[in-house]
Design an enzyme around this catalytic site. Sequence first.
Site, PDB file in Angstrom:
ATOM      1  N   ASP A  64       0.844  -1.194   0.000  1.00 61.97           N
ATOM      2  CA  ASP A  64       0.000   0.000   0.000  1.00 61.97           C
ATOM      3  C   ASP A  64       0.877   1.241   0.000  1.00 61.97           C
ATOM      4  O   ASP A  64       2.102   1.161   0.188  1.00 61.97           O
ATOM      5  CB  ASP A  64      -0.967   0.010   1.201  1.00 61.97           C
ATOM      6  CG  ASP A  64      -0.253  -0.183   2.543  1.00 61.97           C
ATOM      7  OD1 ASP A  64       0.998  -0.129   2.599  1.00 61.97           O
ATOM      8  OD2 ASP A  64      -0.948  -0.384   3.547  1.00 61.97           O
ATOM      9  N   ASN A 133      -7.297  -1.093  14.154  1.00 70.38           N
ATOM     10  CA  ASN A 133      -8.723  -1.264  13.838  1.00 70.38           C
ATOM     11  C   ASN A 133      -8.977  -2.521  13.004  1.00 70.38           C
ATOM     12  O   ASN A 133     -10.064  -2.695  12.468  1.00 70.38           O
ATOM     13  CB  ASN A 133      -9.256  -0.020  13.105  1.00 70.38           C
ATOM     14  CG  ASN A 133      -8.599   0.166  11.737  1.00 70.38           C
ATOM     15  OD1 ASN A 133      -7.704  -0.579  11.355  1.00 70.38           O
ATOM     16  ND2 ASN A 133      -9.047   1.171  10.998  1.00 70.38           N
ATOM     17  N   HIS A 135      -7.308  -3.377  10.232  1.00 71.03           N
ATOM     18  CA  HIS A 135      -7.029  -3.303   8.800  1.00 71.03           C
ATOM     19  C   HIS A 135      -5.796  -4.121   8.434  1.00 71.03           C
ATOM     20  O   HIS A 135      -4.901  -4.347   9.248  1.00 71.03           O
ATOM     21  CB  HIS A 135      -6.941  -1.842   8.299  1.00 71.03           C
ATOM     22  CG  HIS A 135      -5.717  -1.080   8.699  1.00 71.03           C
ATOM     23  ND1 HIS A 135      -5.702   0.297   8.784  1.00 71.03           N
ATOM     24  CD2 HIS A 135      -4.459  -1.475   9.037  1.00 71.03           C
ATOM     25  CE1 HIS A 135      -4.491   0.686   9.127  1.00 71.03           C
ATOM     26  NE2 HIS A 135      -3.724  -0.363   9.291  1.00 71.03           N
ATOM     27  N   GLU A 140      -9.569  -0.780   5.204  1.00 74.52           N
ATOM     28  CA  GLU A 140     -10.167  -0.354   6.452  1.00 74.52           C
ATOM     29  C   GLU A 140     -11.445  -1.160   6.716  1.00 74.52           C
ATOM     30  O   GLU A 140     -11.951  -1.848   5.816  1.00 74.52           O
ATOM     31  CB  GLU A 140     -10.497   1.143   6.363  1.00 74.52           C
ATOM     32  CG  GLU A 140      -9.271   2.034   6.151  1.00 74.52           C
ATOM     33  CD  GLU A 140      -8.472   2.300   7.419  1.00 74.52           C
ATOM     34  OE1 GLU A 140      -8.231   1.348   8.190  1.00 74.52           O
ATOM     35  OE2 GLU A 140      -8.076   3.456   7.628  1.00 74.52           O
TER      36      GLU A 140
HETATM   37  P1  PGA Z   1       2.214  -0.711  12.692  1.00 71.35           P
HETATM   38  O1  PGA Z   1       1.052  -0.594  11.623  1.00 71.35           O
HETATM   39  O2  PGA Z   1       3.060  -1.861  12.244  1.00 71.35           O
HETATM   40  O3  PGA Z   1       2.921   0.594  12.591  1.00 71.35           O
HETATM   41  O4  PGA Z   1       1.561  -0.953  14.009  1.00 71.35           O
HETATM   42  C1  PGA Z   1       0.399  -1.732  11.216  1.00 71.35           C
HETATM   43  C2  PGA Z   1      -0.692  -1.335  10.263  1.00 71.35           C
HETATM   44  O5  PGA Z   1      -1.342  -0.302  10.490  1.00 71.35           O
HETATM   45  O6  PGA Z   1      -0.936  -2.082   9.320  1.00 71.35           O
END
Ligand code: PGA
Length: 240
Positions: A64, A133, A135, A140
């Site tokens: 992404d 959350n 995702h 999302e």
């Molecule tokens: P993080 O993010 O590894 O910085 O916790 C994970 C994500 O949001 O996919």
Amino acid sequence: MYELHVVSEDQFGAAAVDLLRDLAAGACLGLPTGHTPLPVYAELRRLAAAGLLVPGRWRVVMLDDYYGGGEPSFHTWLGKEVITPLAIADDRYLRIPTLPGGFANIAAACDDFESRLRVWGGCDWQLLGLGANGHIGFNEPGSARDSRTRLVTLTAATARANAEYWPQQQPPQLAVTQGIGTILEARRIALLVRGADKAAILAAALQGPITPAVPASFLQLAPALVVVADTAAAARLASL
Ligand code: PGA
């Protein structure tokens, strides 16, 4: 079903990299950004510098990025952490489109990304982080099981969480992500999870109902899922 590796924080990078040791030259690896994979990328760099691994022969696919082509970008982040230090050549690196480029619109550029990924034969391993959350990539809550690579609007919570990584700049609200359907086509998926703040969402994703409200719960449908979690992140998992 999934294979679970619960490891101490200091073993996290080595445990994840161990999964990749059998990757042949030319194999295709999907890579995420974020705090979670940092020890994994540090271990890859360490092994590559010691001549114990030759990741430059792999092909790398982005998961992404922010929309708009400016900074901050995950392309720049991944370049610094992985692509440059591991000597992945340009023609072995498939970027998420962040602008239409030569295409009519971003949707057409996303279709082109999907075609290129198909031509490469898909990902042998897709590494993923897990959002607070639920995702995966920037899929999302509400994202569909069969979603493909596309432009998405980030939730306020995700935009806030990501703003912490770039305190000097305002990250965009729009992003482009591989879809859940795209991700699930990887032959193997490694979900990487660190920290107590991910314990509840990890349990929901792996052991709760499969629902668009928790996009990572669709990973229960993955053909081969390996979860690498530190002890804090694994704390809420019911034993199987
Ligand atoms: P993080 O993010 O590894 O910085 O916790 C994970 C994500 O949001 O996919």
